[in-house]
Design a protein around this motif. Structure first.
Motif, PDB file in Angstrom:
ATOM      1  N   LEU A 264       0.835  -1.206   0.000  1.00  0.00           N
ATOM      2  CA  LEU A 264       0.000   0.000   0.000  1.00  0.00           C
ATOM      3  C   LEU A 264       0.869   1.255   0.000  1.00  0.00           C
ATOM      4  CD1 LEU A 264      -2.950  -0.763   2.432  1.00  0.00           C
ATOM      5  CD2 LEU A 264      -3.130  -0.029   0.048  1.00  0.00           C
ATOM      6  N   ARG A 265       1.900   1.247   0.822  1.00  0.00           N
ATOM      7  CA  ARG A 265       2.824   2.389   0.876  1.00  0.00           C
ATOM      8  C   ARG A 265       3.482   2.627  -0.480  1.00  0.00           C
ATOM      9  NH1 ARG A 265       8.350   2.170   4.426  1.00  0.00           N
ATOM     10  NH2 ARG A 265       9.416   3.910   3.436  1.00  0.00           N
ATOM     11  N   PHE A 266       3.772   1.527  -1.201  1.00  0.00           N
ATOM     12  CA  PHE A 266       4.420   1.651  -2.496  1.00  0.00           C
ATOM     13  C   PHE A 266       3.415   1.769  -3.640  1.00  0.00           C
ATOM     14  CE2 PHE A 266       8.004  -1.049  -0.482  1.00  0.00           C
ATOM     15  CZ  PHE A 266       8.571   0.083   0.081  1.00  0.00           C
ATOM     16  N   SER A 267       2.185   2.133  -3.301  1.00  0.00           N
ATOM     17  CA  SER A 267       1.136   2.418  -4.297  1.00  0.00           C
ATOM     18  C   SER A 267       0.831   1.232  -5.196  1.00  0.00           C
ATOM     19  CB  SER A 267       1.537   3.634  -5.148  1.00  0.00           C
ATOM     20  OG  SER A 267       1.768   4.757  -4.336  1.00  0.00           O
ATOM     21  N   ASP A 268       0.779   0.040  -4.593  1.00  0.00           N
ATOM     22  CA  ASP A 268       0.452  -1.174  -5.346  1.00  0.00           C
ATOM     23  C   ASP A 268      -0.665  -1.923  -4.617  1.00  0.00           C
ATOM     24  OD1 ASP A 268       0.341  -3.524  -6.755  1.00  0.00           O
ATOM     25  OD2 ASP A 268       2.482  -3.961  -6.673  1.00  0.00           O
ATOM     26  N   PRO A 269      -1.904  -1.402  -4.691  1.00  0.00           N
ATOM     27  CA  PRO A 269      -3.005  -2.027  -3.953  1.00  0.00           C
ATOM     28  C   PRO A 269      -3.328  -3.439  -4.425  1.00  0.00           C
ATOM     29  CG  PRO A 269      -3.827  -0.286  -5.404  1.00  0.00           C
ATOM     30  CD  PRO A 269      -2.339  -0.179  -5.397  1.00  0.00           C
ATOM     31  N   ALA A 270      -3.042  -3.769  -5.689  1.00  0.00           N
ATOM     32  CA  ALA A 270      -3.324  -5.124  -6.181  1.00  0.00           C
ATOM     33  C   ALA A 270      -2.448  -6.148  -5.460  1.00  0.00           C
ATOM     34  CB  ALA A 270      -3.101  -5.188  -7.689  1.00  0.00           C
ATOM     35  N   SER A 271      -1.168  -5.855  -5.330  1.00  0.00           N
ATOM     36  CA  SER A 271      -0.274  -6.760  -4.597  1.00  0.00           C
ATOM     37  C   SER A 271      -0.615  -6.775  -3.113  1.00  0.00           C
ATOM     38  CB  SER A 271       1.185  -6.347  -4.797  1.00  0.00           C
ATOM     39  OG  SER A 271       1.585  -6.516  -6.141  1.00  0.00           O
ATOM     40  N   ALA A 272      -1.032  -5.618  -2.593  1.00  0.00           N
ATOM     41  CA  ALA A 272      -1.451  -5.554  -1.189  1.00  0.00           C
ATOM     42  C   ALA A 272      -2.635  -6.492  -0.948  1.00  0.00           C
ATOM     43  CB  ALA A 272      -1.825  -4.120  -0.814  1.00  0.00           C
ATOM     44  N   ALA A 273      -3.570  -6.512  -1.890  1.00  0.00           N
ATOM     45  CA  ALA A 273      -4.746  -7.385  -1.755  1.00  0.00           C
ATOM     46  C   ALA A 273      -4.357  -8.857  -1.832  1.00  0.00           C
ATOM     47  CB  ALA A 273      -5.761  -7.048  -2.849  1.00  0.00           C
ATOM     48  N   TYR A 288      -6.509  -6.911   9.502  1.00  0.00           N
ATOM     49  CA  TYR A 288      -7.061  -7.420   8.244  1.00  0.00           C
ATOM     50  C   TYR A 288      -8.163  -6.490   7.734  1.00  0.00           C
ATOM     51  CZ  TYR A 288      -9.792 -10.062   4.920  1.00  0.00           C
ATOM     52  OH  TYR A 288     -10.491 -10.428   3.785  1.00  0.00           O
ATOM     53  N   PHE A 289      -9.111  -6.157   8.616  1.00  0.00           N
ATOM     54  CA  PHE A 289     -10.232  -5.295   8.196  1.00  0.00           C
ATOM     55  C   PHE A 289      -9.754  -3.898   7.822  1.00  0.00           C
ATOM     56  CE2 PHE A 289     -12.308  -8.415  11.071  1.00  0.00           C
ATOM     57  CZ  PHE A 289     -13.175  -8.984  10.157  1.00  0.00           C
ATOM     58  N   ALA A 290      -8.791  -3.370   8.603  1.00  0.00           N
ATOM     59  CA  ALA A 290      -8.284  -2.030   8.301  1.00  0.00           C
ATOM     60  C   ALA A 290      -7.570  -2.006   6.956  1.00  0.00           C
ATOM     61  CB  ALA A 290      -7.335  -1.576   9.411  1.00  0.00           C
ATOM     62  N   LEU A 291      -6.709  -2.995   6.706  1.00  0.00           N
ATOM     63  CA  LEU A 291      -5.995  -3.046   5.431  1.00  0.00           C
ATOM     64  C   LEU A 291      -6.953  -3.251   4.263  1.00  0.00           C
ATOM     65  CD1 LEU A 291      -2.943  -5.152   6.627  1.00  0.00           C
ATOM     66  CD2 LEU A 291      -2.842  -2.804   5.755  1.00  0.00           C
ATOM     67  N   GLN A 292      -7.986  -4.079   4.491  1.00  0.00           N
ATOM     68  CA  GLN A 292      -8.996  -4.264   3.452  1.00  0.00           C
ATOM     69  C   GLN A 292      -9.677  -2.933   3.132  1.00  0.00           C
ATOM     70  OE1 GLN A 292      -9.674  -7.201   1.787  1.00  0.00           O
ATOM     71  NE2 GLN A 292     -10.967  -5.943   0.487  1.00  0.00           N
ATOM     72  N   GLY A 293      -9.975  -2.172   4.178  1.00  0.00           N
ATOM     73  CA  GLY A 293     -10.571  -0.854   3.970  1.00  0.00           C
ATOM     74  C   GLY A 293      -9.643   0.098   3.234  1.00  0.00           C
ATOM     75  N   LEU A 294      -8.364   0.084   3.584  1.00  0.00           N
ATOM     76  CA  LEU A 294      -7.404   0.974   2.927  1.00  0.00           C
ATOM     77  C   LEU A 294      -7.195   0.584   1.467  1.00  0.00           C
ATOM     78  CD1 LEU A 294      -4.810   1.286   5.828  1.00  0.00           C
ATOM     79  CD2 LEU A 294      -6.431   3.031   5.052  1.00  0.00           C
ATOM     80  N   ILE A 295      -7.232  -0.703   1.181  1.00  0.00           N
ATOM     81  CA  ILE A 295      -7.129  -1.158  -0.206  1.00  0.00           C
ATOM     82  C   ILE A 295      -8.352  -0.692  -0.997  1.00  0.00           C
ATOM     83  CG2 ILE A 295      -7.171  -3.210  -1.696  1.00  0.00           C
ATOM     84  CD1 ILE A 295      -5.498  -4.616   0.545  1.00  0.00           C
ATOM     85  N   GLN A 296      -9.529  -0.842  -0.400  1.00  0.00           N
ATOM     86  CA  GLN A 296     -10.742  -0.373  -1.079  1.00  0.00           C
ATOM     87  C   GLN A 296     -10.702   1.137  -1.296  1.00  0.00           C
ATOM     88  OE1 GLN A 296     -13.422  -2.200   1.812  1.00  0.00           O
ATOM     89  NE2 GLN A 296     -14.292  -3.489   0.182  1.00  0.00           N
ATOM     90  N   GLU A 297     -10.163   1.853  -0.301  1.00  0.00           N
ATOM     91  CA  GLU A 297     -10.016   3.302  -0.450  1.00  0.00           C
ATOM     92  C   GLU A 297      -9.130   3.630  -1.648  1.00  0.00           C
ATOM     93  OE1 GLU A 297      -8.557   7.154   2.236  1.00  0.00           O
ATOM     94  OE2 GLU A 297      -8.222   5.113   2.956  1.00  0.00           O
ATOM     95  N   ALA A 298      -8.018   2.909  -1.775  1.00  0.00           N
ATOM     96  CA  ALA A 298      -7.098   3.140  -2.891  1.00  0.00           C
ATOM     97  C   ALA A 298      -7.752   2.826  -4.233  1.00  0.00           C
ATOM     98  CB  ALA A 298      -5.840   2.288  -2.717  1.00  0.00           C
TER      99      ALA A 298
END
Length: 385
Positions: A264-273, A288-298
């Motif tokens: 996420l920090r490196f602007s790669d939400p697909a790999s983050a997911a 898990y839920f927070a990261l899922q939310g941040l990925i959806q935000e991105a």
């Protein structure tokens, strides 16, 4: 009786010595600056050492008429040229040298002597210095590589002694710069048990501006480097600090959460997911839920992001105390700020202002758990190139 031969050509002399096994190295010179004088100086110094079976120059330009030493590869990019040069290398051991470096007369002799003393499975990085200071070299080992990718934007790999085998593992397109090619090759080498260390012999000079241009990795490049580390090493090797013996599943989940946060920090939400999905069946964690939310935000899914951040905060509340059942417990950093952000989020939801609610709940999560700040995720992530 042995006949006497007269060698009128130094390249012929080198070919004969190579056949009888005197030479052990290939030198690959990277035309980093496009400066013909610097390129001439570097190739001449390498030629004078008389240790190399062949010298290959990699450039994005055509060969200048006044440079007669070595083979010449003109490529669209220096990374492409390096990969092609590796395929042509006569020796198993390869020294990559940037023409941006300024060596003393005896530097390369000292370096080749050091290389010849080291074991076959050892790779050496030469640490250059600018006019004002030495350049830090990221540590490259299984247990340190995640930290190094996270901490360092600049990877000054301007002079590296490695192997044709390690370089040959990197495919065109997976690394876009010479620095990326070398970093990925060294990571893969450590995954196979090789050692990567910094030279004790020399510290050549380089201009600070040149080092910055050649060695700094973009966020997209660091994401590629992180993917390379994940492909090469097991997650237990990358995160040995976790309690794998007692809490194997939670340790695995925590590791994948760290990787997801870094992507996420490196602007790669697909790999983050992708990383986050590996943790889904391991533990019900607030991260898990927070990261899922941040990925959806991105990815522009505001409503889903809000729902997951709220679920994360509920899970954080349930996991505040240590109960002995979990590897990790969580304590909010600042209760007053947390209460304020929660109230702001609820108010925004009541007013159907999902964007403001998302911002408030994100800040509440960041307040509850320092994990996000530690991994550089403290604001809205965006998709990268």
């Amino acid at each position: 009786m042995v006949s006497a031969y007269t060698f009128t050509d130094q390249n012929c002399f080198r070919r004969v010595l190579r056949l009888v096994g005197v030479f052990m190295h290939t030198a690959i010179v990277i035309d980093e600056t496009g400066n013909q004088s610097a390129l001439q100086d570097t190739t001449q110094l390498l030629n004078d050492v008389n240790t190399f079976a062949d010298i290959i120059v990699v450039s994005t330009s055509a060969r200048p008429e006044n440079l007669s030493i070595g083979l010449w590869i003109s490529a669209e990019t220096l990374a492409e040229g390096l990969i092609r040069a590796t395929e042509m290398a006569a020796s198993k051991r390869v020294l990559i040298v940037s023409s941006a470096l300024a060596f003393n007369f005896t530097d390369l002799s000292k370096l080749t002597a050091e290389i010849e003393r080291c074991p076959v499975l050892e790779h050496i990085i030469v640490a250059p210095e600018t006019e004002s200071s030495a350049l830090d070299i990221p540590e490259i080992s299984p247990e340190s590589i995640i930290s190094s990718i996270s901490r360092y934007e600049s990877w000054p790999l301007l002079c590296v002694a490695t192997s044709r085998y390690a370089l040959g593992a990197i495919r065109l397109g997976t690394a876009l710069t010479v620095t990326e090619v070398l970093a990925q090759a060294l990571i893969r080498a450590t995954a196979e048990g090789d050692c990567v260390r910094v030279s004790t012999s020399i510290t050549p000079l380089v201009k600070a501006s040149t080092a910055a241009a050649a060695c700094e990795l973009s966020t997209a490049a660091r994401a590629r480097l992180l993917r390379s580390a994940i492909d090469a090493l097991n997650v237990e090797e990358l995160f040995p600090q976790h309690n794998w013996l007692t809490f194997s599943k939670e340790s695995a989940a925590a590791s994948y959460h760290s990787l997801s946060a870094l992507f996420l920090r490196f602007s790669d939400p697909a790999s983050a997911a992708e990383c986050l999905s590996c943790s889904e069946q391991l533990e019900e964690s607030p991260r898990y839920f927070a990261l899922q939310g941040l990925i959806q935000e991105a990815q522009g899914e505001t409503l889903g992001a809000v729902a997951n951040l709220v679920s994360s905060l509920q899970c954080y509340e349930a996991r505040k105390a240590k109960d002995g059942k979990h590897y990790l417990s969580f304590s909010p950093g600042n209760l007053e700020i947390l209460k304020t952000r929660l109230a702001e989020g609820l108010d925004a939801l009541n007013k159907r202002d999902n964007t403001r609610a998302l911002q408030s709940f994100s800040e509440a999560v960041f307040t509850f758990d320092s994990f996000y700040a530690e991994h550089g995720v403290t604001k809205t992530p965006t998709s990268g190139d």
